[in-house]
Design an enzyme around this catalytic site. Structure first.
Site, PDB file in Angstrom:
ATOM      1  N   ASP A 194     -18.726  -1.737  53.530  1.00  0.00           N
ATOM      2  CA  ASP A 194     -17.991  -1.901  52.030  1.00  0.00           C
ATOM      3  C   ASP A 194     -19.043  -1.091  51.166  1.00  0.00           C
ATOM      4  O   ASP A 194     -20.280  -1.298  51.224  1.00  0.00           O
ATOM      5  CB  ASP A 194     -18.086  -3.445  51.455  1.00  0.00           C
ATOM      6  CG  ASP A 194     -17.019  -3.604  50.606  1.00  0.00           C
ATOM      7  OD1 ASP A 194     -16.127  -4.039  50.708  1.00  0.00           O
ATOM      8  OD2 ASP A 194     -17.553  -3.025  49.503  1.00  0.00           O
ATOM      9  N   ILE A 195     -18.547  -0.260  50.177  1.00  0.00           N
ATOM     10  CA  ILE A 195     -19.385   0.297  49.139  1.00  0.00           C
ATOM     11  C   ILE A 195     -19.933  -0.356  48.231  1.00  0.00           C
ATOM     12  O   ILE A 195     -20.920  -0.115  47.851  1.00  0.00           O
ATOM     13  CB  ILE A 195     -18.261   1.393  48.513  1.00  0.00           C
ATOM     14  CG1 ILE A 195     -18.992   2.491  47.900  1.00  0.00           C
ATOM     15  CG2 ILE A 195     -17.591   0.583  47.393  1.00  0.00           C
ATOM     16  CD1 ILE A 195     -18.161   3.636  47.657  1.00  0.00           C
TER      17      ILE A 195
ATOM     18  N   ASN B  66      -8.512 -11.479  51.552  1.00  0.00           N
ATOM     19  CA  ASN B  66      -8.106 -11.871  50.313  1.00  0.00           C
ATOM     20  C   ASN B  66      -6.478 -11.290  50.144  1.00  0.00           C
ATOM     21  O   ASN B  66      -6.159 -10.390  50.594  1.00  0.00           O
ATOM     22  CB  ASN B  66      -8.753 -10.928  49.128  1.00  0.00           C
ATOM     23  CG  ASN B  66     -10.224 -11.471  48.779  1.00  0.00           C
ATOM     24  OD1 ASN B  66     -10.659 -12.455  49.092  1.00  0.00           O
ATOM     25  ND2 ASN B  66     -11.219 -10.474  48.788  1.00  0.00           N
TER      26      ASN B  66
ATOM     27  N   GLN C 135      -7.675  -9.555  45.715  1.00  0.00           N
ATOM     28  CA  GLN C 135      -7.386  -8.388  46.783  1.00  0.00           C
ATOM     29  C   GLN C 135      -7.002  -7.266  45.709  1.00  0.00           C
ATOM     30  O   GLN C 135      -6.374  -7.300  44.663  1.00  0.00           O
ATOM     31  CB  GLN C 135      -5.893  -8.577  47.528  1.00  0.00           C
ATOM     32  CG  GLN C 135      -5.798  -7.516  48.272  1.00  0.00           C
ATOM     33  CD  GLN C 135      -4.567  -7.725  49.409  1.00  0.00           C
ATOM     34  OE1 GLN C 135      -3.910  -8.497  49.412  1.00  0.00           O
ATOM     35  NE2 GLN C 135      -4.489  -6.523  50.247  1.00  0.00           N
TER      36      GLN C 135
ATOM     37  N   HIS D   3      -7.141  -5.679  55.290  1.00  0.00           N
ATOM     38  CA  HIS D   3      -8.531  -5.645  55.652  1.00  0.00           C
ATOM     39  C   HIS D   3      -9.052  -7.093  55.833  1.00  0.00           C
ATOM     40  O   HIS D   3      -9.054  -7.942  55.137  1.00  0.00           O
ATOM     41  CB  HIS D   3      -9.216  -4.836  54.803  1.00  0.00           C
ATOM     42  CG  HIS D   3      -9.240  -5.159  53.655  1.00  0.00           C
ATOM     43  ND1 HIS D   3      -8.315  -4.722  52.510  1.00  0.00           N
ATOM     44  CD2 HIS D   3     -10.237  -5.643  52.567  1.00  0.00           C
ATOM     45  CE1 HIS D   3      -8.324  -5.313  51.361  1.00  0.00           C
ATOM     46  NE2 HIS D   3      -9.487  -5.883  51.483  1.00  0.00           N
ATOM     47  N   LEU D   4      -9.988  -6.998  56.850  1.00  0.00           N
ATOM     48  CA  LEU D   4     -10.701  -8.279  57.290  1.00  0.00           C
ATOM     49  C   LEU D   4     -12.274  -8.102  56.683  1.00  0.00           C
ATOM     50  O   LEU D   4     -12.904  -7.077  57.085  1.00  0.00           O
ATOM     51  CB  LEU D   4     -10.763  -8.671  58.637  1.00  0.00           C
ATOM     52  CG  LEU D   4     -11.467  -9.794  59.187  1.00  0.00           C
ATOM     53  CD1 LEU D   4     -10.923 -11.178  58.469  1.00  0.00           C
ATOM     54  CD2 LEU D   4     -11.501 -10.117  60.585  1.00  0.00           C
ATOM     55  N   HIS D   5     -12.764  -8.687  55.611  1.00  0.00           N
ATOM     56  CA  HIS D   5     -14.103  -8.763  55.255  1.00  0.00           C
ATOM     57  C   HIS D   5     -14.849  -9.628  56.137  1.00  0.00           C
ATOM     58  O   HIS D   5     -14.727 -10.762  56.542  1.00  0.00           O
ATOM     59  CB  HIS D   5     -14.354  -9.380  53.826  1.00  0.00           C
ATOM     60  CG  HIS D   5     -13.560  -8.888  52.647  1.00  0.00           C
ATOM     61  ND1 HIS D   5     -14.546  -7.882  51.911  1.00  0.00           N
ATOM     62  CD2 HIS D   5     -12.332  -8.836  52.321  1.00  0.00           C
ATOM     63  CE1 HIS D   5     -13.653  -7.435  50.784  1.00  0.00           C
ATOM     64  NE2 HIS D   5     -12.487  -7.983  51.205  1.00  0.00           N
TER      65      HIS D   5
HETATM   66  P1  5GP Z   1     -10.268  -6.400  48.445  1.00  0.00           P
HETATM   67  O1  5GP Z   1     -10.761  -6.900  47.036  1.00  0.00           O
HETATM   68  O2  5GP Z   1      -9.082  -5.838  48.273  1.00  0.00           O
HETATM   69  O3  5GP Z   1     -10.221  -7.658  49.210  1.00  0.00           O
HETATM   70  O4  5GP Z   1     -11.428  -5.624  49.000  1.00  0.00           O
HETATM   71  C1  5GP Z   1     -11.438  -4.305  48.941  1.00  0.00           C
HETATM   72  C2  5GP Z   1     -12.885  -3.806  49.334  1.00  0.00           C
HETATM   73  O5  5GP Z   1     -13.075  -2.522  49.395  1.00  0.00           O
HETATM   74  C3  5GP Z   1     -14.014  -4.257  48.125  1.00  0.00           C
HETATM   75  O6  5GP Z   1     -14.803  -5.265  48.545  1.00  0.00           O
HETATM   76  C4  5GP Z   1     -14.697  -2.965  47.704  1.00  0.00           C
HETATM   77  O7  5GP Z   1     -16.185  -3.017  47.494  1.00  0.00           O
HETATM   78  C5  5GP Z   1     -14.163  -2.083  48.878  1.00  0.00           C
HETATM   79  N1  5GP Z   1     -14.175  -0.611  48.423  1.00  0.00           N
HETATM   80  C6  5GP Z   1     -13.378  -0.128  47.509  1.00  0.00           C
HETATM   81  N2  5GP Z   1     -13.518   1.138  47.534  1.00  0.00           N
HETATM   82  C7  5GP Z   1     -14.116   1.532  48.552  1.00  0.00           C
HETATM   83  C8  5GP Z   1     -14.614   2.833  48.892  1.00  0.00           C
HETATM   84  O8  5GP Z   1     -14.331   3.899  48.369  1.00  0.00           O
HETATM   85  N3  5GP Z   1     -15.435   2.994  50.217  1.00  0.00           N
HETATM   86  C9  5GP Z   1     -15.634   1.657  50.716  1.00  0.00           C
HETATM   87  N4  5GP Z   1     -16.591   1.699  51.899  1.00  0.00           N
HETATM   88  N5  5GP Z   1     -15.399   0.380  50.299  1.00  0.00           N
HETATM   89  C10 5GP Z   1     -14.581   0.319  49.279  1.00  0.00           C
END
Ligand code: 5GP
Length: 110
Positions: free
Chosen positions: A28-29, A83, A90, A96-98
Site C-alpha cells: 500500500d502506498i 472495506n 472503500q 482488494h484484501l488489505h
Molecule cells: P480502500 O480505501 O479502497 O479500502 O483501500 C484502497 C487502498 O489503496 C488504500 O489503503 C490506499 O492507500 C491504497 N492506494 C491508493 N492509491 C494507491 C497507489 O497508487 N498505489 C498503491 N500501492 N496503493 C494505493
C-alpha cells in the site's frame, strides 16, 4: 480502468509482493501498519456486494495469497480487511484484501 488495473498493467508503479495469472499483491502506498499489502484479483469485481456464487473460489484465493505473502515477509500475526462501500472507507472500487502486520492491533477496529 481502475487504479488497480493500472497497477496490474504496470502503468502505475508499485512494490509488487506476489503475482500469478489471477492475482497481484503489492504494498500500500499509504501503509496503515509496518507491513500493509493489498491483494487484488486481476478480474475486476467492484465490491463485495457485487460477488456472485461463481466468484467464491477467486475470493477464497485472496486469502491463500495473503497467507503466502505474509509467510514470505516473515509475518505470522496479521489482520485482513475488506472495506465494502464508501461508508466503510472503500476508496478504490476494485475488490482488494488489505493485509496488515508488524504492530499490535486493537479490537474493535475504528
Ligand atoms: P480502500 O480505501 O479502497 O479500502 O483501500 C484502497 C487502498 O489503496 C488504500 O489503503 C490506499 O492507500 C491504497 N492506494 C491508493 N492509491 C494507491 C497507489 O497508487 N498505489 C498503491 N500501492 N496503493 C494505493
Amino acid at each position: 480502468m481502475t487504479l488497480f488495473e493500472k497497477i496490474i498493467a504496470r502503468q502505475i508503479p508499485a512494490k509488487i509482493a506476489f503475482e500469478d495469472d489471477a492475482y497481484l499483491a503489492f504494498h500500500d502506498i499509504a501503509p496503515a501498519a509496518p507491513v500493509h499489502v493489498l491483494v487484488v484479483p486481476k478480474r475486476v469485481i467492484p465490491t463485495l456486494n457485487d460477488l456472485a456464487p461463481a466468484d467464491a473460489e477467486l475470493v477464497g484465493g485472496l486469502f491463500l495469497v495473503a497467507k503466502r505473502v505474509m509467510a514470505d515477509l516473515g509475518q505470522s500475526d496479521y489482520r485482513t480487511v475488506f472495506n465494502c462501500g464508501a461508508g466503510a472507507q472503500q476508496t478504490v472500487f476494485h475488490l482488494h484484501l488489505h493485509v496488515l502486520a508488524g504492530r499490535p492491533f486493537t479490537w474493535p477496529p475504528g
